[in-house]
Design a protein around this motif. Structure first.
Motif, PDB file in Angstrom:
ATOM      1  N   HIS A  85      24.918  14.711 -46.669  1.00 55.67           N
ATOM      2  CA  HIS A  85      24.059  15.774 -47.440  1.00 55.67           C
ATOM      3  C   HIS A  85      25.236  15.755 -48.814  1.00 55.67           C
ATOM      4  CE1 HIS A  85      21.829  18.202 -49.938  1.00 55.67           C
ATOM      5  NE2 HIS A  85      22.492  19.318 -49.645  1.00 55.67           N
ATOM      6  N   GLU A  86      26.310  16.205 -48.566  1.00 55.90           N
ATOM      7  CA  GLU A  86      27.244  16.274 -49.613  1.00 55.90           C
ATOM      8  C   GLU A  86      27.536  15.238 -50.456  1.00 55.90           C
ATOM      9  OE1 GLU A  86      31.301  18.656 -49.087  1.00 55.90           O
ATOM     10  OE2 GLU A  86      31.940  16.449 -48.903  1.00 55.90           O
ATOM     11  N   ALA A  87      27.889  13.942 -49.669  1.00 54.59           N
ATOM     12  CA  ALA A  87      27.931  12.976 -50.508  1.00 54.59           C
ATOM     13  C   ALA A  87      26.778  12.271 -51.471  1.00 54.59           C
ATOM     14  CB  ALA A  87      28.297  11.628 -49.717  1.00 54.59           C
ATOM     15  N   LEU A  88      25.649  12.547 -50.981  1.00 56.03           N
ATOM     16  CA  LEU A  88      24.423  12.103 -51.739  1.00 56.03           C
ATOM     17  C   LEU A  88      24.263  13.200 -52.875  1.00 56.03           C
ATOM     18  CD1 LEU A  88      22.179  11.004 -48.818  1.00 56.03           C
ATOM     19  CD2 LEU A  88      22.952   9.642 -50.608  1.00 56.03           C
ATOM     20  N   LEU A 350      43.162  10.389 -42.901  1.00 55.07           N
ATOM     21  CA  LEU A 350      43.773  11.500 -42.569  1.00 55.07           C
ATOM     22  C   LEU A 350      43.734  11.412 -41.047  1.00 55.07           C
ATOM     23  CD1 LEU A 350      44.571  14.192 -43.413  1.00 55.07           C
ATOM     24  CD2 LEU A 350      42.086  14.723 -43.092  1.00 55.07           C
ATOM     25  N   GLN A 351      44.870  11.754 -40.276  1.00 53.34           N
ATOM     26  CA  GLN A 351      44.969  11.693 -38.952  1.00 53.34           C
ATOM     27  C   GLN A 351      44.660  13.246 -38.381  1.00 53.34           C
ATOM     28  OE1 GLN A 351      45.885   8.731 -37.289  1.00 53.34           O
ATOM     29  NE2 GLN A 351      45.091   8.591 -39.307  1.00 53.34           N
ATOM     30  N   PRO A 352      44.214  13.356 -37.292  1.00 53.89           N
ATOM     31  CA  PRO A 352      43.832  14.921 -36.606  1.00 53.89           C
ATOM     32  C   PRO A 352      44.916  15.657 -36.656  1.00 53.89           C
ATOM     33  CG  PRO A 352      43.060  12.969 -35.369  1.00 53.89           C
ATOM     34  CD  PRO A 352      43.980  12.436 -36.108  1.00 53.89           C
ATOM     35  N   GLY A 353      44.754  17.163 -36.995  1.00 51.54           N
ATOM     36  CA  GLY A 353      45.648  18.138 -36.870  1.00 51.54           C
ATOM     37  C   GLY A 353      46.458  18.219 -38.003  1.00 51.54           C
ATOM     38  N   THR A 354      47.337  18.877 -38.157  1.00 52.14           N
ATOM     39  CA  THR A 354      48.617  19.201 -39.064  1.00 52.14           C
ATOM     40  C   THR A 354      49.881  19.362 -38.492  1.00 52.14           C
ATOM     41  OG1 THR A 354      48.122  21.411 -39.386  1.00 52.14           O
ATOM     42  CG2 THR A 354      46.892  20.043 -41.110  1.00 52.14           C
ATOM     43  N   LYS A 355      50.713  19.024 -39.213  1.00 52.29           N
ATOM     44  CA  LYS A 355      52.194  19.259 -38.902  1.00 52.29           C
ATOM     45  C   LYS A 355      52.510  20.707 -38.545  1.00 52.29           C
ATOM     46  CE  LYS A 355      53.815  15.144 -41.218  1.00 52.29           C
ATOM     47  NZ  LYS A 355      54.582  14.706 -42.368  1.00 52.29           N
ATOM     48  N   GLU A 356      53.369  20.981 -37.395  1.00 52.53           N
ATOM     49  CA  GLU A 356      53.874  22.372 -37.156  1.00 52.53           C
ATOM     50  C   GLU A 356      53.887  23.091 -38.103  1.00 52.53           C
ATOM     51  OE1 GLU A 356      56.715  24.421 -34.220  1.00 52.53           O
ATOM     52  OE2 GLU A 356      56.830  22.382 -34.253  1.00 52.53           O
ATOM     53  N   GLU A 366      35.786  14.622 -43.777  1.00 52.51           N
ATOM     54  CA  GLU A 366      36.444  13.406 -44.492  1.00 52.51           C
ATOM     55  C   GLU A 366      37.886  13.998 -44.916  1.00 52.51           C
ATOM     56  OE1 GLU A 366      34.722  10.200 -46.398  1.00 52.51           O
ATOM     57  OE2 GLU A 366      35.261   9.885 -44.093  1.00 52.51           O
ATOM     58  N   HIS A 367      37.847  15.153 -45.551  1.00 52.41           N
ATOM     59  CA  HIS A 367      39.245  15.561 -46.170  1.00 52.41           C
ATOM     60  C   HIS A 367      39.639  16.949 -45.564  1.00 52.41           C
ATOM     61  CE1 HIS A 367      36.240  17.551 -48.814  1.00 52.41           C
ATOM     62  NE2 HIS A 367      37.303  18.503 -49.332  1.00 52.41           N
ATOM     63  N   THR A 368      41.120  17.142 -45.741  1.00 50.24           N
ATOM     64  CA  THR A 368      41.610  18.368 -45.561  1.00 50.24           C
ATOM     65  C   THR A 368      42.582  18.993 -46.499  1.00 50.24           C
ATOM     66  OG1 THR A 368      41.563  18.028 -43.141  1.00 50.24           O
ATOM     67  CG2 THR A 368      43.074  19.381 -43.883  1.00 50.24           C
ATOM     68  N   VAL A 369      42.478  20.278 -46.675  1.00 54.60           N
ATOM     69  CA  VAL A 369      43.622  20.617 -47.859  1.00 54.60           C
ATOM     70  C   VAL A 369      44.584  21.631 -46.785  1.00 54.60           C
ATOM     71  CG1 VAL A 369      43.762  22.239 -49.719  1.00 54.60           C
ATOM     72  CG2 VAL A 369      41.748  21.000 -49.401  1.00 54.60           C
ATOM     73  N   ALA A 380      44.252  15.495 -48.591  1.00 58.05           N
ATOM     74  CA  ALA A 380      44.259  13.959 -48.233  1.00 58.05           C
ATOM     75  C   ALA A 380      42.898  13.558 -47.503  1.00 58.05           C
ATOM     76  CB  ALA A 380      45.411  13.683 -47.287  1.00 58.05           C
ATOM     77  N   GLY A 381      42.495  12.427 -47.474  1.00 57.75           N
ATOM     78  CA  GLY A 381      41.419  11.996 -46.720  1.00 57.75           C
ATOM     79  C   GLY A 381      40.170  11.623 -48.103  1.00 57.75           C
ATOM     80  N   GLY A 382      39.152  11.942 -47.884  1.00 58.48           N
ATOM     81  CA  GLY A 382      37.862  11.753 -48.605  1.00 58.48           C
ATOM     82  C   GLY A 382      37.483  10.317 -49.117  1.00 58.48           C
ATOM     83  N   LYS A 383      36.757  10.426 -50.140  1.00 55.82           N
ATOM     84  CA  LYS A 383      36.408   9.039 -50.733  1.00 55.82           C
ATOM     85  C   LYS A 383      35.914   9.378 -52.137  1.00 55.82           C
ATOM     86  CE  LYS A 383      31.606   9.409 -49.167  1.00 55.82           C
ATOM     87  NZ  LYS A 383      30.579   8.575 -48.347  1.00 55.82           N
ATOM     88  N   LEU A 384      35.724   8.170 -52.790  1.00 56.45           N
ATOM     89  CA  LEU A 384      35.595   8.056 -54.491  1.00 56.45           C
ATOM     90  C   LEU A 384      34.303   8.948 -54.656  1.00 56.45           C
ATOM     91  CD1 LEU A 384      36.458   6.611 -56.928  1.00 56.45           C
ATOM     92  CD2 LEU A 384      34.630   5.245 -56.362  1.00 56.45           C
TER      93      LEU A 384
END
Length: 578
Positions: A85-88, A350-356, A366-369, A380-384
């Motif tokens: 829905h967000e992308a559409l 984007l890989q699961p989780g974040t660094k310590e 799709e994306h993480t901040v 990172a992550g996401g799409k056009l």
């Protein structure tokens, strides 16, 4: 509004202003679609923002995509309704309001192999796709899907093999020239006051006494000058270079990103008879056969990549993979001789989780901040398609509590060329008659420039020879390359050949035959003498030859060795490993 004209002079002025004593509210690192969107979002909130890109705008992932603006049918299989829905919503916002000149509707067929259950299954999925798009306010941006019989399917796509499907579901998405979208966003951001500079690399992140990131050291790759830029917030939007940029903060925190390579082949439009696109499921990815202007774009692949991030290449194995899967449904098989161009890009997965030790807001699957250290925000992550949402999330995260006072308004900010588009479309027939342009050429110009076509007309009025098509690339007018040099941040011939136009993969010789005429047009504007011209042509020629050699290589390692035979016209400084 400030000027949207981007030249070598405005670039130098922008770098000088970024490094003045006042400092920035936000420094954006990375000039792909996400970074460009962040710069526009921050500028329209009234912030003092600068954006730097180590190479040319969109030179990483954002110029090598499938060139689709879409909701992502495959996410429905994962039951990720919110993401679709967000992308559409973003797709429809672009096509109706923000960039109606750049984004075009494209019909697709989803071929069916089974008469009953598959038609019901796929039809229900596409109906849900339409329904999620229909939640957006206002009139629909796309027609509703339709079921097609085998007979009708064959009329729409005559070169679809008779036994490949018993029928199809037809639906609509959209296409966009990805590099052109990024350049337009960057120019729109500049028009709202953003300071923008390409060929400017962040080589260090600076900190204050408390350990907070307080700015960056920026290397002007054109001059070798190092500049100290102060900023309350630095936002890292460098895609597959995310971890390298994070490492400049001397922090172990941040996001994990892996590169995945996707390649596309380009085939002349007359080689495949069809009026619509195709979407096909493969064992590794989704394969699109996309109608685009005078040719078809076919792809993509999805393979892990651990080589030179600057120059991924389409190898012989990649090209054969795409040809083989396209041939599975085409009446007349494609061969390597049918391929007029190829291109390769890297997806930042984007890989699961974040660094310590990293604080983050996982705002989408799709994306993480995240923030590995105070003062530094990473996305990172996401799409056009969802670049605008990603930009909003990144700036909101960086501003923290201040975001409520300065909310994003980019859902109401049309990109350059959108305002006045209808009026210019109504006048376009006059230009066609006056300059002898075909209807296809006028459509091409409106699609690329929208209402900014008037600016090109002004240039033609002052210099009539610019109205002519390029002799060896007649799909483009001379005025288009002149406009690129005068307005669109061109610093090198490569910028014109690869991103302001698409000649690098639109014609068999990668545009080399057209390059001398292009140099004739742009050299006076850019102030190049014969020595500059020769250097630019030699650099582009070497790059083309290296790409051709890489396309014959059996694998990524051999492709990397072949591509590295051509040095970059402006090399980046090597950064410490992440």
């Amino acid at each position: 509004m400030a000027s949207s004209t981007l030249t070598a002079d405005t670039r130098r002025a922008a770098l000088a202003q970024m490094s003045d004593s006042d400092g920035l509210d936000v420094l954006v690192v990375g000039g792909g679609v996400t970074g460009a969107g962040i710069a526009l979002d921050a500028a329209t909130r009234g912030l003092r923002v600068g954006i730097v890109e180590a190479q040319d705008w969109a030179s990483g992932t954002s110029s090598w995509s499938s060139k689709l603006v879409h909701g992502g049918l495959r996410y429905l299989q994962m039951l990720d309704f919110n993401l679709v829905h967000e992308a559409l919503t973003e797709r429809d916002l672009l096509i109706k309001q923000l960039a109606p000149h750049l984004v075009k509707r494209v019909p697709f067929l989803y071929p069916l192999e089974h008469r009953v259950w598959e038609r019901a299954y796929v039809g229900a999925g596409v109906a849900l796709y339409d329904a999620l798009a229909g939640i957006a306010p206002g009139r629909r941006a796309m027609p509703l899907h339709r079921h097609r019989s085998r007979t009708r399917m064959e009329q729409l796509f005559p070169d679809l093999r008779h036994d490949a499907a018993i029928g199809a579901v037809q639906y609509w998405d959209a296409s966009v020239d990805d590099a052109r979208l990024v350049t337009t966003i960057i120019r729109t951001a500049a028009a709202y006051g953003a300071l923008v500079a390409n060929r400017a690399q962040v080589v260090d992140l600076t900190k204050d006494e408390s350990g907070r990131v307080s700015g960056a050291t920026v290397l002007d790759l054109e001059t070798g000058e190092r500049l100290a830029v102060k900023a309350r917030q630095v936002i890292n939007a460098t895609g597959v270079w995310t971890e390298e940029t994070e490492a400049l903060s001397d922090s172990d925190g941040g996001l994990r990103v892996l590169a995945s390579k996707g390649i596309h082949i380009v085939v002349p439009r007359e080689r495949i008879r069809g009026d619509v696109g195709l979407i096909l499921q493969t064992e590794k990815s989704v394969l699109f056969i996309i109608p685009w202007s005078r040719y078809w774009i076919i792809g993509t692949t999805d393979t892990p990549y651990e080589h030179d991030l600057r120059h991924p290449v389409a190898t012989r194995a990649d090209i054969d993979y795409v040809i083989d899967h396209a041939n599975a449904v085409l009446k007349t098989p494609l061969t390597r001789e049918d391929v007029i161009g190829t291109y390769a890009g890297l997806r930042p997965l984007l890989q699961p989780g974040t660094k310590e030790g990293t604080s983050s807001a996982k705002v989408s699957r799709e994306h993480t901040v995240a923030s590995p250290v105070p003062g530094l925000t990473v996305i990172a992550g996401g799409k056009l398609t969802t670049y605008r949402v990603m930009a909003k999330d990144a700036v909101d995260f960086a501003l923290g509590d201040e975001a409520a006072r300065l909310p994003s308004i980019t859902d109401r900010i049309p990109l350059l060329g959108a305002v006045g588009l209808r009026a210019v479309r109504r006048r376009a027939h006059r230009y066609a008659a006056k300059y002898g342009w075909s209807a296809a050429m006028v459509d091409h110009l409106l699609h690329r420039y929208g209402s900014m076509l008037e600016d090109l007309i002004d240039m033609v009025e002052k210099q009539p020879d610019l109205a002519r098509p390029l002799e060896h690339a007649p799909a483009y007018l001379r005025v288009e390359v002149a406009y690129a040099a005068r307005e669109e941040s061109v610093l090198h011939l490569e910028d014109v050949m690869v991103r302001r136009t698409r000649l690098v993969y639109e014609v068999r010789d990668r545009g080399l035959a057209a390059a001398p005429e292009i140099l004739d047009v742009i050299s006076p504007i850019l102030g190049w003498d014969e020595e500059n011209r020769a250097r630019e042509l030699d650099a582009y020629t070497q790059a083309c030859e290296a790409e051709e050699a890489a396309a014959q290589a059996p694998d990524d390692a051999a492709g990397e060795r072949a591509r590295q035979q051509a040095p970059d016209i402006v090399p980046m400084e090597a950064l410490p490993p992440a």
